[in-house]
Each structure stands twice: as C-alpha cells, then as structure tokens.
Design a protein around this motif. Structure first.
Motif, PDB file in Angstrom:
ATOM      1  N   ASP A   1     112.928  50.160   7.235  1.00 47.09           N
ATOM      2  CA  ASP A   1     112.279  50.018   5.942  1.00 47.09           C
ATOM      3  C   ASP A   1     112.427  51.341   5.191  1.00 47.09           C
TER       4      ASP A   1
ATOM      5  N   ALA B   1     111.229  52.405   2.388  1.00 45.11           N
ATOM      6  CA  ALA B   1     110.012  53.001   1.827  1.00 45.11           C
ATOM      7  C   ALA B   1     109.223  53.722   2.921  1.00 45.11           C
TER       8      ALA B   1
ATOM      9  N   HIS C   1     103.264  52.965   0.735  1.00 41.61           N
ATOM     10  CA  HIS C   1     104.193  51.836   0.673  1.00 41.61           C
ATOM     11  C   HIS C   1     103.710  50.872  -0.411  1.00 41.61           C
ATOM     12  N   PRO C   2     104.642  50.318  -1.212  1.00 37.38           N
ATOM     13  CA  PRO C   2     104.192  49.427  -2.284  1.00 37.38           C
ATOM     14  C   PRO C   2     103.551  48.141  -1.756  1.00 37.38           C
ATOM     15  N   ASN C   3     103.994  47.676  -0.577  1.00 34.60           N
ATOM     16  CA  ASN C   3     103.515  46.378  -0.080  1.00 34.60           C
ATOM     17  C   ASN C   3     102.641  46.469   1.164  1.00 34.60           C
TER      18      ASN C   3
HETATM   19  C1  LIG Z   1     107.632  44.611  -2.012  1.00 35.24           C
HETATM   20  O1  LIG Z   1     107.526  43.230  -2.182  1.00 35.24           O
HETATM   21  C2  LIG Z   1     108.310  42.697  -3.248  1.00 35.24           C
HETATM   22  C3  LIG Z   1     107.963  41.232  -3.404  1.00 35.24           C
HETATM   23  O2  LIG Z   1     108.113  40.549  -2.206  1.00 35.24           O
HETATM   24  C4  LIG Z   1     109.781  42.946  -2.951  1.00 35.24           C
HETATM   25  O3  LIG Z   1     110.585  42.450  -3.997  1.00 35.24           O
HETATM   26  C5  LIG Z   1     110.012  44.438  -2.781  1.00 35.24           C
HETATM   27  O4  LIG Z   1     111.358  44.670  -2.394  1.00 35.24           O
HETATM   28  C6  LIG Z   1     109.081  45.003  -1.736  1.00 35.24           C
HETATM   29  N1  LIG Z   1     109.223  46.447  -1.702  1.00 35.24           N
HETATM   30  C7  LIG Z   1     109.491  47.119  -0.594  1.00 35.24           C
HETATM   31  C8  LIG Z   1     109.695  48.580  -0.748  1.00 35.24           C
HETATM   32  O5  LIG Z   1     109.534  46.586   0.494  1.00 35.24           O
END
Ligand SMILES: *[C@@H]1O[C@H](CO)[C@@H](O)[C@H](O)[C@H]1NC(C)=O
Length: 198
Positions: A60, A62, A89-91
């Motif tokens: 990953d 990020a 992390h964004p998610n």
């Molecule tokens: C976070 O989630 C979005 C929507 O599922 C996705 O498009 C994006 O790539 C994700 N970001 C990371 C850094 O995983």
C-alpha cells in the motif's frame, strides 16, 4: 589471533566502508517492495496451526509514505499520529507499526521482518499467551491484516545506534488484542552491532 590484532586488521576495511555513504532503496523500488511483501506472506504461510482465512498481504503506497515520513524523523518511538483518524491514510483508520533499527551495514529488509517473526518463540497459540515480546510477531502474522507499506532511512543516530538503518512497516488493519498494545524490545545480537525493534 589476539583481539587487538583483529581490530587493527579491520581498520582499513572500516575506513573504506565509512567513505561511501550507504544508500537504501526508496519506497517505489520494485525489488524492495517485492522483498517486503514476499517475506511477510512467506512467514504468514508458516503460521501453525495454519490460519483458516489468512489474507494475502499486498503493498500500500500510502502506508509506505507514512512509514517513510516517520522513519525520516529518526525517533525510536511509535508514530504518534497512527491513532488520529485519516492523518496517516485516507481510507484506513486502524494502522499498526513495526520498527527495526540496526547498523546500516547489516540491514536487510528480509532479516528485519524475520526478526519480528522470531518472537513466535514467546507466543503460545493455544491460550494466546506471550512470555516476553510478541507484538511484532502478531502484527506480521495477523490473518486479518492485508496491507503493508515499509520504508528504510539512514539515521545519524537512532535507538543509540550511529549510522543506523531505521526500518518502519505500517500495516492495516492494526493487530488488536486487549492484552497487548505496543511491545518494546531491545536485542543485543553481538558486540559490534546493536539491533533494536520497537
Ligand atoms: C481510498 O478509497 C478510494 C475509494 O475506494 C480509492 O479510490 C482510493 O484509491 C483509496 N486510496 C488509497 C490511498 O488507498
């Protein structure tokens, strides 16, 4: 050979090595990514008894960026932002971390990851008891974790080690066990090289 003779014989070698500044792979280095991911998955496959739903770990970016940002600080502590939502992390909101520091000459990502796994000797699966330090091991092999990102940085000094490789891996989700938060351990493998994991 007496010890001081050995030391004198080593001196020109050490001086030669000191002149070149070591370079470590970046977080986009394909071989580094492959090594980190492969070693984690190989070790996860070795877990006994085998996990029924062991997830395959993948890289990953990020998490690797978070690992790099923290590794660059050269502080032998866990990232203080890990528990703050969306700062690392964004998610993912649940992020685990293993840290290894050691002399730059001996750094190998595979060996550092294996040193975390080696805590398996303190762990009893049947009652999930730990006799010493197991937090790095449990994070490496936790079946539910499926993302990893690692980074290595050269630090002038970290964990009391000069010219150290500071290797950080971040994981998601973070291993959870109410009996164990983060574990600290410092291992002295030999007189010349100090290894440490946090
Ligand atoms: C976070 O989630 C979005 C929507 O599922 C996705 O498009 C994006 O790539 C994700 N970001 C990371 C850094 O995983």
């Amino acid at each position: 050979m007496r010890p001081w003779v050995a030391v004198l014989a080593l001196w020109p070698v050490l001086r030669g090595a000191a002149r070149q500044s070591p370079t470590f792979p970046s977080i986009t280095d394909e071989a580094f990514i492959e090594e980190c991911v492969r070693v984690h998955n190989d070790l996860r496959r070795e877990v006994q008894p085998p996990a029924s739903n062991m997830r395959y770990m993948t890289w990953d970016e990020a998490l690797a960026r978070t690992a790099r940002a923290w590794a660059n600080k050269c502080i032998f502590e866990h990232n203080i932002y890990l528990r703050k939502k969306h700062q690392c992390h964004p998610n993912f909101t649940s992020i685990g971390e293993n840290i290894w520091a050691g002399s730059h000459q001996i750094f190998k990502a595979a060996d550092a990851i294996k040193s975390w796994y080696s805590e398996v000797k303190f762990y009893t699966f049947a009652d999930q008891k730990c006799t010493k330090t197991c937090g790095h091991y449990t994070q490496v092999v936790w079946d539910y974790s499926y993302k990893v990102g690692c980074a290595v940085t050269l630090c002038k000094k970290v964990a009391g080690i000069r010219n150290a490789a500071n290797f950080v891996c971040n994981y998601s989700p973070r291993f959870i066990n109410e009996n164990s938060q983060f574990f600290k351990s410092i291992d002295y493998k030999s007189d010349e090289f100090v290894l440490a994991s946090y």
